[in-house]
Design a protein around this motif. Structure first.
Motif, short mmCIF file in Angstrom:
data_model
loop_
_atom_site.label_atom_id
_atom_site.label_comp_id
_atom_site.label_asym_id
_atom_site.label_seq_id
_atom_site.Cartn_x
_atom_site.Cartn_y
_atom_site.Cartn_z
N ARG A 46 0.75 -1.34 0.05
CA ARG A 46 -0.45 0.03 0.05
C ARG A 46 0.82 1.20 0.01
NH1 ARG A 46 -5.29 -1.87 -0.18
NH2 ARG A 46 -5.92 0.79 0.18
N GLY A 47 2.29 0.81 0.31
CA GLY A 47 3.06 2.42 0.44
C GLY A 47 3.19 2.54 1.60
N TRP A 48 4.20 2.91 1.73
CA TRP A 48 5.37 2.88 2.75
C TRP A 48 5.28 4.58 3.92
CZ3 TRP A 48 7.68 -1.02 4.31
CH2 TRP A 48 8.16 -2.04 4.02
N ARG A 49 4.46 5.77 2.89
CA ARG A 49 4.65 6.54 3.60
C ARG A 49 3.43 6.66 4.46
NH1 ARG A 49 3.31 12.50 1.28
NH2 ARG A 49 2.13 13.54 2.95
N SER A 50 2.15 6.05 4.74
CA SER A 50 0.66 5.88 5.45
C SER A 50 1.18 4.29 5.79
CB SER A 50 -0.02 4.89 4.15
OG SER A 50 -0.83 5.85 3.53
N ALA A 51 1.81 3.35 5.81
CA ALA A 51 2.40 2.61 6.71
C ALA A 51 3.48 2.89 7.81
CB ALA A 51 3.07 1.42 6.16
N LEU A 52 4.11 3.78 8.04
CA LEU A 52 5.14 4.35 8.62
C LEU A 52 4.41 5.63 8.82
CD1 LEU A 52 8.70 4.25 6.27
CD2 LEU A 52 7.81 2.64 8.09
N GLY A 53 3.76 5.90 8.82
CA GLY A 53 3.11 7.27 9.55
C GLY A 53 1.92 6.44 10.52
N GLY A 54 1.12 5.55 10.72
CA GLY A 54 0.98 4.98 10.96
C GLY A 54 1.01 4.18 12.35
N THR A 55 2.50 3.68 11.45
CA THR A 55 3.49 2.98 12.99
C THR A 55 4.29 4.43 13.74
OG1 THR A 55 4.28 1.35 11.00
CG2 THR A 55 5.99 2.16 13.32
N ALA A 56 4.34 5.25 13.22
CA ALA A 56 4.82 6.64 13.57
C ALA A 56 3.68 7.74 14.79
CB ALA A 56 5.41 7.50 12.63
N ALA A 57 2.84 7.29 14.22
CA ALA A 57 1.45 7.99 15.48
C ALA A 57 1.57 6.69 16.70
CB ALA A 57 0.24 7.68 14.42
N ALA A 58 1.57 5.71 16.11
CA ALA A 58 1.17 4.42 17.71
C ALA A 58 2.49 5.00 18.49
CB ALA A 58 0.86 3.40 17.11
N LEU A 59 3.58 4.85 18.23
CA LEU A 59 4.74 4.89 19.11
C LEU A 59 4.09 6.21 19.92
CD1 LEU A 59 7.60 3.79 16.44
CD2 LEU A 59 6.63 2.39 18.85
N ALA A 60 4.59 7.36 19.19
CA ALA A 60 4.42 8.49 19.93
C ALA A 60 2.46 8.24 21.14
CB ALA A 60 3.72 9.50 18.78
N LEU A 61 1.89 7.68 20.46
CA LEU A 61 0.89 7.35 21.45
C LEU A 61 0.94 6.82 22.79
CD1 LEU A 61 -1.77 8.01 22.20
CD2 LEU A 61 -3.05 6.18 21.07
N LEU A 62 1.77 5.80 22.51
CA LEU A 62 2.93 4.42 23.81
C LEU A 62 3.66 5.48 24.61
CD1 LEU A 62 3.36 1.65 21.12
CD2 LEU A 62 1.95 1.33 22.97
N LEU A 63 4.35 6.37 23.76
CA LEU A 63 4.78 6.84 24.46
C LEU A 63 4.29 7.71 25.62
CD1 LEU A 63 8.25 8.03 22.03
CD2 LEU A 63 7.97 6.89 23.96
N ALA A 64 3.24 8.37 24.97
CA ALA A 64 2.49 9.73 26.16
C ALA A 64 1.86 8.62 26.70
CB ALA A 64 1.53 10.13 24.89
N ILE A 65 1.11 7.11 26.55
CA ILE A 65 0.83 6.60 27.99
C ILE A 65 1.74 6.08 28.69
CG2 ILE A 65 -0.39 4.49 27.97
CD1 ILE A 65 -1.25 3.80 25.52
N ALA A 67 5.13 7.67 29.59
CA ALA A 67 4.56 9.53 30.92
C ALA A 67 3.75 9.15 31.48
CB ALA A 67 4.99 10.31 29.30
N LEU A 68 2.34 8.91 30.97
CA LEU A 68 1.47 9.52 32.30
C LEU A 68 1.87 8.83 32.90
CD1 LEU A 68 -1.27 11.07 31.49
CD2 LEU A 68 -2.56 9.30 31.08
N LEU A 69 1.58 6.98 32.66
CA LEU A 69 1.32 6.06 34.00
C LEU A 69 2.71 5.57 34.77
CD1 LEU A 69 -0.56 2.73 31.75
CD2 LEU A 69 -1.56 5.04 33.92
N GLY A 70 3.81 6.20 33.83
CA GLY A 70 5.08 5.93 35.06
C GLY A 70 5.18 6.48 35.74
#
Lengths: 263, 74
Positions: A46-65, A67-70
């Motif tokens: 499907r193309g790398w732009r969207s695939a890597l975009g989804g991965t990066a967005a999820a990683l950012a959300l995980l980092l936020a979680i 940072a919040l829970l730690g």
């Protein structure tokens, strides 16, 4: 409920540090390899732009979680964390160990990354293409797989690291090392990492997590372990021997050829 | 909402695969929490009993699953 003295809690023994880093590294490695398989399949179709975009967005959300829970974890009494995390680790570790034993004995088939990759490629090719810069299907698929596998890694790191003072950092470093390794190897080979011995890794991690979990449960309920932290190694050895015995017990003559074929 | 349900199912699946194993392990941890601290401190027995209970639960789960899957081949 008796608690450990601050001195003993802050002492980082080899008995804690080694298994902590190893368990976090191997457990995270298995999860990242599974995520990489799907991300590679989605990106190549499907193309790398969207695939890597989804991965990066999820990683950012995980980092936020994280940072919040730690910081919240530090407000909970250590004995409570040890008991809750220990119980969850026992469930998680024994679930992995059970499956790894059954796979090693040839009772259930081994997980095949190449097949998972091919299935995902086929699935992605069958879905409609959308015009525009972003492919919602690619973005959503990689976001979901990264979140799901990432949440498992976050839990593993917290569970392994939260039971003792100063263990969260080595557990995080173990997971980070696994992420770097999988990312670098994934970029280089551009294929699913099918040669990673997933079941032996899950076997080892299951043994380590079951040992850790039992130790934390004991600490949480106020047991005083003979030998202190070194009891972890005894528990890990106990689960290892038990698992090996169970593999050989479940390996019927009929199952042996099946296992040879599936490996 | 469907995505949240998937995450919730996956999270539950992280800990529970064989329901019997999960329930027995939790029950054993509660029993151990109530009984084992009353045993003499520093003795080998409380830790050994905690481990033995979990080991038996794992043996039960693995052997039962292996027997069940052998009886009903895919």
């Amino acid at each position: 409920m008796p608690s450990r003295s601050p001195e003993s809690a802050t002492i980082m023994t080899l008995a804690h540090l080694g298994p902590t880093v190893i368990a976090a590294f191997f457990a995270s490695l298995v999860e990242f390899v599974e995520a990489l398989t799907i991300i590679l399949a989605v990106g190549s179709v499907r193309g790398w732009r969207s695939a890597l975009g989804g991965t990066a967005a999820a990683l950012a959300l995980l980092l936020a979680i994280v940072a919040l829970l730690g910081p919240l974890l530090t407000r909970i009494p250590l004995e409570t964390i040890q008991l809750v995390v220990g119980a969850l680790l026992v469930l998680f570790g024994m679930r992995w160990l059970r499956k790894a034993i059954l796979r090693a004995a040839g009772v259930i088939p081994l997980h095949d990354e190449t097949r998972a990759f091919d299935d995902e490629i086929k699935h992605m090719r069958g879905l409609p293409r959308r015009s525009g810069n972003w492919d919602g299907i690619a973005f959503g698929t990689t976001f979901q797989i990264t979140m799901l596998e990432g949440i498992e890694v976050v839990f593993i790191v917290i569970a392994i690291g939260a039971g003792g003072v100063g263990l969260l950092l080595p557990a995080s470093l173990g997971a980070l090392a696994a992420l770097l390794l999988v990312t670098v190897v994934g970029i280089i080979v551009h294929r699913p990492l099918a040669k990673v011995p997933e079941n032996p890794l899950k076997f080892v991690v299951g043994v380590l997590l079951s040992g850790f979990g039992t130790f934390w449960v004991g600490e949480g309920v106020g047991l005083s372990w003979p030998g202190g932290d070194w009891s972890i190694l005894g528990l890990v050895a106990g689960f290892l021997v038990l698992a090996l015995v169970l593999v050989s017990l479940c390996q019927s003559p009929a199952a042996r050829p099946t296992q040879e074929v599936s490996t | 909402m469907k995505w949240l349900r998937t995450v919730a199912t996956e999270l539950f699946g992280l800990f529970v695969d064989d329901g019997r194993l999960a329930i027995l392990a939790l029950v054993w941890i509660v029993v151990a929490a109530l009984l084992l601290p009353n045993l003499p401190a520093g003795s080998l027995w409380p830790g050994l009993i905690l481990f033995a209970g979990l080991a038996l639960i794992l043996i039960d789960s693995v052997t039962r699953t292996a027997q069940r899957l052998r009886k009903t081949p895919p």
